[in-house]
Structures are given as C-alpha cells and as structure tokens.
Write an enzyme that holds these catalytic residues in place. Structure first.
Site, PDB file in Angstrom:
ATOM      1  NE  ARG A  46     -38.764  37.736  -8.417  1.00 42.56           N
ATOM      2  CZ  ARG A  46     -38.148  38.098  -7.299  1.00 42.56           C
ATOM      3  NH1 ARG A  46     -38.186  37.306  -6.239  1.00 42.56           N
ATOM      4  NH2 ARG A  46     -37.496  39.235  -7.231  1.00 42.56           N
ATOM      5  NE  ARG A  94     -33.904  42.726  -7.335  1.00 42.53           N
ATOM      6  CZ  ARG A  94     -34.402  42.295  -6.178  1.00 42.53           C
ATOM      7  NH1 ARG A  94     -35.271  43.044  -5.523  1.00 42.53           N
ATOM      8  NH2 ARG A  94     -34.020  41.147  -5.670  1.00 42.53           N
ATOM      9  CB  SER A 132     -43.095  36.635   0.674  1.00 44.09           C
ATOM     10  OG  SER A 132     -42.589  36.904   1.949  1.00 44.09           O
TER      11      SER A 132
END
Length: 428
Positions: free
Chosen positions: A395, A281, A356
RNA sequence: GGAGGGGUGGCAGAGUGGUCGAAUGCACCGGUCUUGAAAACCGGCGUGGGUUAAUAGCUCACCGAGAGUUCAAAUCUCUCCCCCUCCGCCA
C-alpha cells in the site's frame, strides 16, 4: 482471552464493556456453566485427594508386609466415581474454554464508542494533500504504464489478488521494505527478526486468529490424517509475538521491541467485491511489522510511541496521511485500543488504511502465557503486547506511485528512498 | 529417506511402579561470620488451576505431548512431537 477470575466475579461489568463493541456476552449461559464447574471441580478434586490418600496407605501397608486386599476393596467404587467426575469436568471445562477463547478484548476507557468505521475519530492529519494540474492516474495505470505492475501474469500464475512486479517497481517495493526496517532498527530501537511464514495452531491461538478467524487464513494440508497442518501467516504479528509464548522474562529486559519484514497471506473470504482493482487488497502482500512486549504499566505509552514510529515512516516519505482512533465497534478482536494511519490516495480522492497500531494489553499474553518477573517478586505477571504495521509495503508503494506521479506518467522517488534505489530520482 | 541415541526444575544430573514435586551439585535469594569481600555454615528457592477477602492455609495437576494399564505411573504399554549422531539427498 479475558481473565477467568475477572469474568466470573464481574461478569456484568465485562458484559457492559463488550456491549460497547457490539458483542453480546451470554451472561446466563456462562453463569450457569460456571456454577456447575465450581461444584464439579470441588467434588472431583475431593475424590482425587481421597484416592491419593488411600493409594498411599496401600503402599505403606504393603511396605509393612500387611494384607492389602481389604484396602483394595475399599477403593473399588472410588475409582469409577472419580473417572466419571473427571470426564464430566473435562467436558465442562472444554465448553468454558471454548467460550472464553471467542470473547473479544475489552475496549479501553479512552476509546470512542461507536458501531462501525464511520464513527472512528480523527486524531490529526499530516502533510499537504497534493493538487495536480493534470488528470491523475491510479497506481494500476501508472504501474502498467511503467511496465512494472503485471496483473496479467499474476492471474495466469496464481489467480486474482496476486501481483507480479518488475524492474524499477519491484526495486522500489524492495527499497521501501529495506528503508522501513532500517528506520525501525536504527532510529526506533527495534531488533530485526527473520521468522517462519508457516506457523502452527498454538501460535495462531496465542495471537487470537484461532479459533474464531480460521477462514481468513490459508492452511496447508495436514501431514497425516489426524495431524495438524500449518498455516501461512496473515501478519508477522503471529510469529513475532509468539516469540514470548511460554516464557518468563526478567523485568530488566523490558521493553522488548521487535520488527520483521514478511509476506502476509490472507484468504479475503467475504470481501469478494471489495478493492478488486489494484494492489490494495491482495492474498499476498509484504509488511514490515513492529511488535512491542512491555510492562503492563507502560503499554499505553508504548502505544503512542509505536504510532509515532509508524508516522515517522510516512513523514520521511512525505506522504500525507491522517490518524484515526478506532471506535469500539471497529476494533479488532484482541485490541483494547487501536490507531489506524490512513494515507492519502489521490486517485481515490480519499485516505486509505496503511497501518494499524494496537495495544492488546494482556489478552494475547494470557493466551500464550507470556510473562515477566518483577525484581524480587515471587509470582510472574502477564506482559502486555502491542503490534503495529510499519508499514504495509504494497500500500505504501501505491501511495508513492499516486502521490509522486508526474504528468508524463513517471514517478519521482522520495529523497529518503534514493539511497535504496541507487540514487535513482525518477522512474517510469 | 535409512540406522542408532535421547527428552526430568534456570543449568547440570539421579531416580528398583508405592511415603517423588522429585536426590545431589551449580546458579540465585536471605542470614551468620568478616573492617569489607571471598570461603565456610544455616535457611529458602518451579509453574498453572481450584477454594478463599487473601499473593494465608488447604487442595488438584504438571518429569516433551496425548492416550492406556494399575488401588497407585517420572518409572510399564501405545501414538505423536522435538533434539542429537552417522549414512544418503539437497539450497
């Protein structure tokens, strides 16, 4: 933004659907405002029409050389009545507009109902979860061990939640982005775009970051006191989707597939304790984004297609993952349906979101007036927009480090990336 | 940063404050003519909102954006944004 006519005529249906995602639509307030609006707008337009008619006749009388004084006297009261009605209407419409900009999209009927991420539904998994006969390190230890992840200098230069990458890790990071872009452009039919990282407020309204989620963004200082500053993009979805703002495309141009590699900037306000260690993050991270703009009848096919495009990246990299369908309560503001791809992270012994993919149907298109004209059709229609990560680069780097780690702390480079790494097979 | 010029319908391009949502040309879509096509001719051709069962009518708004003057603004005033040319600076 939902269709105003739909919201008016079927407000109870809308409220019920929104309830599924945990949003309480204030039906009473909306209905009351709407009733006022209707009455006031009809009245205002009637006054406006009357004034237009009279002004026109004054012009005609003057052209005939007649005395216009009596006509002017008649219009006197009309003007102030009209001004008052206009002001009141503008105020009311402003309120309604503000309200409707804050209402999230309606979930698709196929979306599982649930209140939070615990109720997301696993669609399938892919790949073997690796087993190690030594103690696994996390990406922080691996990266620091390889002298490639420099958190100390990042803190010095900028603060927490930033990273400096060096050497082979920096190269791996770059290789990942190149590999993803090439795959999308050469195998999945996307056009590569280079886009601005600073955007104006209109664009942020268009994709739905504003007015509700301004605190998640980094805003630059306004150039002047009243001026509007620009904001750093939280995702390439903003500049890329806004390519279609205020445009009408030919049906023959559909579908439009665009991809871009950009940094993304997020304030992460409100997530202070979460993922403080490592790259998971960050305030700044790179992402390759896919956007599709399609015919309304094709958007659910496109959603499946985009999910597959994102999955292809993970498969080529040999990273185990699972796909979940987000439940109604966990979906983002503008989405009707979302799939998350979650990659396996050995050090966390769990799956973490790496992509996503969402269908927004006409929600964004309506905000940004993105339309198409069907062959022979008179009226333009709203497009459907979709966006998906393909993938979050930082990521993905984490996943590679952790999944391909060796006992000695080195990391094997997946085959697919070697051409982008000058043939290097192993780093660290 | 300095000096100047401009933003009107898909494009080009008119528009003395009044009958302008806006001439004209091109493009586009129908039709006539033709064996077919072209040409010619006739007609159509913006977007959003409201009302409504209606994508029918009626109506409101829109000439870069916003504010103002006026009975009336594409046309006048102010602020802002954007584009172009020249000079300076710069990757």
């Amino acid at each position: 933004m939902l269709d105003a006519k739909f919201l008016r005529s079927e407000i109870e249906t809308a409220a019920a659907l929104l309830k599924k995602r945990g949003y309480d639509l204030d039906v009473a307030q909306l209905t009351a405002l709407e009733e006022q609006r209707k009455e006031l707008q009809v009245r205002t337009e009637r006054l406006q029409n009357e004034r237009n008619v009279r002004s026109k006749s004054i012009g005609q009388a003057k052209a005939r050389g007649e005395d216009i004084q009596p006509l002017l006297a008649e219009v006197g009261q009309l003007g102030s009545d009209l001004d008052a009605a206009k002001a009141e209407l503008a105020e009311l419409q402003g309120q309604l507009q503000a309200l409707s900009l804050e209402v999230p999209n309606l979930p698709h009927e196929s979306v599982p109902e649930g209140k939070d991420e615990d109720e997301n539904v696993e669609l399938h998994t892919w790949g073997e979860i690796p087993s190690f006969d030594f103690e696994v390190k996390d990406h922080v230890d691996l990266g620091e061990g390889a002298q490639g992840l420099d958190f100390k200098n990042a803190v010095k230069i900028s603060g927490s939640r930033f990273i400096v990458m060096k050497g082979q890790i920096a190269r791996l990071h770059r290789a990942l982005a190149q590999f993803m872009l090439d795959t999308h452009t050469q195998e999945h039919g996307y056009q590569e775009l280079y886009v601005p990282y600073l955007v104006n407020a209109d664009s942020l309204y268009g994709t739905g970051q504003l007015p509700k989620f301004g605190e998640d963004l980094f805003h630059t200082q306004p150039a002047t006191e009243e001026g509007v500053g620009m904001s750093l993009i939280p995702t390439a979805e903003v500049p890329v989707t806004n390519m279609l703002r205020d445009t009408i495309v030919d049906e023959a141009e559909l579908p439009i597939r665009m991809t871009a590699h950009t940094p993304c900037f997020r304030s992460e306000a409100g997530s202070y304790g979460r993922d403080t260690r490592g790259l998971i993050r960050q305030h700044q991270f790179d992402k390759v984004e896919m956007v599709q703009v399609v015919h309304p009848e094709k958007s659910y096919d496109a959603l499946e297609e985009m999910r597959q495009h994102a999955e292809n990246i993970l498969q080529k990299l040999g990273l185990p993952y699972r796909v979940v369908t987000l439940c109604t309560g966990d979906m983002g503001f503008g989405a009707t349906k979302t799939y998350d791809l979650e990659v396996w992270l050995p050090a966390q012994d769990t799956y973490r979101e790496i992509s996503s993919v969402s269908n927004c149907e006409a929600f964004q298109a309506r905000r940004m007036q993105a339309r198409f004209r069907a062959a022979g059709a008179k009226k333009p229609e709203l497009l459907h927009t979709l966006n998906g990560s393909g993938l979050a680069v930082g990521r993905t780097l984490v996943a590679i480090l952790e999944n391909y780690q060796q006992e000695d702390g080195s990391v094997v480079i997946p085959e697919a990336l070697r051409p982008y790494m000058g043939g290097v097979e192993k780093i660290g």
